[in-house]
Design a protein around this motif. Structure first.
Motif, short mmCIF file in Angstrom:
data_model
loop_
_atom_site.label_atom_id
_atom_site.label_comp_id
_atom_site.label_asym_id
_atom_site.label_seq_id
_atom_site.Cartn_x
_atom_site.Cartn_y
_atom_site.Cartn_z
N LYS A 1 -0.10 -8.42 2.87
CA LYS A 1 0.67 -8.19 3.24
C LYS A 1 1.40 -7.19 1.69
O LYS A 1 1.71 -6.19 2.43
CB LYS A 1 1.96 -8.50 4.14
CG LYS A 1 1.68 -9.25 5.27
CD LYS A 1 2.86 -10.26 6.01
CE LYS A 1 3.90 -9.21 6.25
NZ LYS A 1 5.19 -9.74 7.06
N SER A 2 1.51 -7.81 0.57
CA SER A 2 1.91 -7.79 -0.51
C SER A 2 1.37 -6.31 -1.21
O SER A 2 1.74 -5.75 -1.11
CB SER A 2 1.62 -8.71 -1.83
OG SER A 2 2.40 -8.15 -2.64
N ASP A 3 -0.10 -6.71 -0.41
CA ASP A 3 -1.33 -5.28 -1.03
C ASP A 3 -0.88 -3.68 0.05
O ASP A 3 -0.89 -2.88 -0.64
CB ASP A 3 -2.36 -5.61 -0.98
CG ASP A 3 -2.95 -6.88 -1.26
OD1 ASP A 3 -2.39 -6.48 -2.93
OD2 ASP A 3 -3.77 -7.83 -1.32
N LEU A 4 -0.53 -4.24 0.96
CA LEU A 4 0.02 -3.38 2.01
C LEU A 4 1.58 -2.41 1.66
O LEU A 4 1.81 -1.44 1.15
CB LEU A 4 -0.05 -3.50 3.43
CG LEU A 4 0.69 -2.24 4.08
CD1 LEU A 4 -0.06 -1.37 4.28
CD2 LEU A 4 0.66 -2.97 5.30
N PHE A 5 2.16 -3.69 0.93
CA PHE A 5 3.26 -2.96 0.88
C PHE A 5 3.47 -2.56 -0.38
O PHE A 5 4.74 -1.42 -0.91
CB PHE A 5 4.38 -4.06 0.61
CG PHE A 5 4.50 -5.18 1.83
CD1 PHE A 5 4.08 -4.58 3.38
CD2 PHE A 5 5.27 -6.01 2.38
CE1 PHE A 5 4.76 -5.56 4.44
CE2 PHE A 5 5.87 -6.98 3.67
CZ PHE A 5 5.20 -5.86 4.93
N LYS A 6 2.78 -2.27 -1.55
CA LYS A 6 2.42 -1.28 -2.42
C LYS A 6 2.37 0.12 -2.49
O LYS A 6 3.11 0.79 -2.73
CB LYS A 6 0.78 -1.88 -3.68
CG LYS A 6 1.64 -3.25 -3.89
CD LYS A 6 0.72 -3.99 -4.74
CE LYS A 6 1.29 -5.36 -4.95
NZ LYS A 6 -0.75 -5.49 -5.92
N VAL A 7 1.85 0.42 -1.47
CA VAL A 7 1.23 1.65 -0.67
C VAL A 7 2.31 1.71 -0.18
O VAL A 7 2.75 3.09 -0.52
CB VAL A 7 0.41 1.55 0.12
CG1 VAL A 7 -0.25 3.32 0.85
CG2 VAL A 7 -1.53 1.01 -0.45
N VAL A 8 3.28 0.90 0.70
CA VAL A 8 4.12 1.80 1.47
C VAL A 8 5.72 2.57 0.50
O VAL A 8 6.39 3.27 0.51
CB VAL A 8 5.06 0.33 2.25
CG1 VAL A 8 5.93 0.69 2.74
CG2 VAL A 8 4.22 -0.06 3.37
N ALA A 9 5.68 1.10 -1.12
CA ALA A 9 6.75 1.56 -1.66
C ALA A 9 6.03 3.02 -3.02
O ALA A 9 6.92 3.59 -3.34
CB ALA A 9 6.28 0.67 -2.70
N ASP A 10 4.87 3.17 -2.73
CA ASP A 10 4.83 4.21 -3.73
C ASP A 10 4.48 5.63 -2.62
O ASP A 10 5.12 6.45 -3.32
CB ASP A 10 2.98 4.11 -3.45
CG ASP A 10 2.21 4.72 -4.82
OD1 ASP A 10 2.22 5.98 -5.29
OD2 ASP A 10 0.98 5.89 -4.08
N GLN A 11 4.12 5.28 -1.59
CA GLN A 11 4.33 7.17 -0.87
C GLN A 11 5.59 6.90 -0.73
O GLN A 11 6.40 8.29 -0.39
CB GLN A 11 3.18 6.90 0.75
CG GLN A 11 1.54 6.64 0.11
CD GLN A 11 1.51 6.71 1.49
OE1 GLN A 11 2.21 7.48 2.54
NE2 GLN A 11 0.31 7.03 1.87
#
Length: 550
Positions: free
Chosen positions: A326-336
């Protein structure tokens, strides 16, 4: 001349010695090779990966799309827009083979490239391109964009795939025992085979067909007159094509023709097999339609560490790795999106092709109730959307951007762009719940939930496509009750929005937050139930058993 050793690099397992050429308009092999749009390509990619793992005597025939499908980017308002960016692939082998196919009674030069098996651990894949110096700009553009919106270009693409692919095999001295059409795009290959073997029965001995489209409007058709102008029927006149196949009318339907040319066909789930037989069964001269349910390749899609935790049965390891994903995915959420998601909050993902029947916005249909869901402090939830509309589908693009605008104020909602293999894998690994809410009987299979289950994401779904073959409600998934027949689509959508939210609010969320041991048990059950039944090794083996060798 390129040799068999150049193509395969291994001897096939004796169980799979029948040689197969697998024709598909798109293949999702690796994030680096952008020649796919969505589910059809994902399925073809998993098939080729598992064919490689099983050492099957199968090769793929596809097209090298210069601009891919499209690149999904954002404009200066943060809304989605399609961009067409030229792709370069140094890992493809130039076979040195250049030949011509007649399109519009004019020679079009085709260059053949090879994706070797060892590159991405897939069966060998030949990719055809008209983007060569010998062609004029119009001919070069045939293989520029997957599913080009211009009708003549689309027809030319199917000629390159079907007739061009069959010609390439002859040039290479490869005579497959079976020609497999994955969807109807390559149906023109049968006219080439007819010219070669002079008999419909001889063609049928060699051809099988997979249909993926349960809606009549989604099955491609063009006028006989235009197809004749485009040289689609190879050496035949249009009236000869009609006579051979027993097809009348002004329009040539790719799927119907494929069902008449093939010795056997399949739908892509048990439910879709039934739908396909109802759709086409009244047409004389069609082949038998069976069902071979789609599947996904575990070695590509499943997270290794999570799979190890599942095999150990250690609940703490499962929960710990899930939070890391989940943390890996949420890095993309934060970035985008500039939003910081919390690994401790239940996260629902809706990610697939944006099309009307898939209902990306169903969860928001009752806005007041959606607001309550978003603001629930006792059982908080995070929502992520992703997916690609067709680049010319203004309605679906508008829906995508509407969801962006509607969810901007919510710190717990995100809409991601760039939905390709890489992002798709992150979403399946990083979600807790994989939401699937199509209108009933419109989804032929829908395989994304299979890979989600391999990675600890529990399916929340209507019982369409492949799901009824897998589902054990509240044991390995959460089922949403379909609405009874209603007079209008709007009324069904209203009822099914209520059923979706009832299931999410009353069953899913309370279990996640108050019965974590039950949640982990569901994750384990789903991961164990998904393999081998919905793993692509079963699929690749079943095609040999039920289609190629039968």
């Amino acid at each position: 001349m390129i040799t068999r050793g150049d193509i395969f690099g291994f001897a096939p397992d004796e169980k799979y010695t029948a040689s197969v050429a697998y024709f598909s308009m798109e293949f999702a092999i690796d994030q680096a090779l952008k020649i796919y749009s969505g589910g059809l390509g994902f399925l073809a990619g998993s098939h080729l990966r598992s064919a490689y793992e099983l050492r099957q005597n199968l090769l793929g025939i596809g097209i090298l799309w210069k601009y891919g499908y499209y690149d999904q980017v954002r404009d200066n308002n943060g809304l989605m827009k399609p961009e067409f960016i030229e792709k370069e692939y140094s890992f493809l082998q130039d076979t040195g083979v250049v030949f011509t196919v007649s399109v519009h009674d004019s020679p079009v030069h085709i260059k053949a490239y090879l994706l070797k098996p060892g590159t991405f651990k897939s069966a060998p894949l030949f990719l055809l391109s008209t983007d060569t110096a010998e062609n004029d700009e119009l001919s070069r553009s045939i293989t520029h964009c997957l599913y080009d919106q211009n009708e003549a270009t689309r027809i030319a693409q199917t000629i390159v795939l079907g007739i061009g692919g069959a010609m390439l095999l002859d040039i290479l001295g490869i005579t497959p025992d079976v020609y497999h059409m994955n969807e109807g795009h390559s149906v023109s290959l049968n006219f080439y085979l007819y010219a070669k073997y002079k008999s419909l029965e001889e063609v049928r001995k060699r051809v099988v067909f997979t249909t993926h489209t349960p809606e009549m409007a989604g099955n491609e058709a063009h006028s006989y007159s235009l197809l004749k102008e485009m040289s689609f029927f190879y050496q035949l006149q249009d009236h000869e094509a009609k006579s051979i196949l027993g097809m009348n009318g002004d329009y040539f339907n790719y799927t119907l023709a494929a069902l008449k040319f093939a010795r056997k066909a399949n739908g892509v789930s048990k439910l879709h097999g039934e739908v396909a037989r109802r759709m086409w069964g009244d047409n004389p001269g069609i082949c038998e339609i069976i069902a071979i349910t789609n599947a996904q390749n575990k070695s590509y899609w499943a997270d290794i560490q999570f799979n190890t935790a599942i095999m150990s049965g250690n609940d703490q390891s499962i929960a710990g790795r899930k939070k890391e994903m989940k943390s890996d995915l949420f890095k993309v959420v934060a970035d985008q999106c500039g939003k910081l998601f919390d690994e401790n909050i239940l996260t629902v993902v809706w990610a697939r092709r944006f099309a009307d029947y898939k209902r990306a916005g169903l969860i928001m249909a009752d806005w007041d109730r959606f607001l309550k869901l978003m603001n629930n402090k006792n059982y908080p939830v995070q929502l992520i959307w992703a997916g690609k509309p067709y680049p010319e589908d203004d309605g679906s693009i508008a829906l995508f951007n509407q969801i962006i605008n509607q969810t901007k104020p919510f710190a717990n909602c995100a809409v991601l762009t760039g939905y390709e293999l890489g992002l798709s894998a992150l979403l399946k690994k990083g979600s807790d719940v994989w939401l699937n809410n199509p209108r009933m009987y419109h989804e032929a299979s829908g395989t994304s939930g299979m890979a989600a289950a391999m990675n600890g994401s529990i399916n929340l779904s209507f019982p369409d496509g492949w799901v009824p073959e897998f589902a054990k409600d509240r044991k390995n998934c959460f089922m949403i009750q379909p609405a009874p027949d209603r007079p209008t689509i709007v009324e069904r959508d209203i009822q099914e929005n209520k059923n979706l939210l009832d299931t999410l609010e009353n069953i899913v969320l309370p279990m996640y937050y108050t019965k974590q041991e039950n949640w982990i048990a569901m994750i384990k059950t789903a991961a164990n139930d998904i393999v081998p039944e919905f793993e692509a090794g079963r699929l690749a083996d079943e095609y040999y058993e039920k289609m190629y060798m039968a």
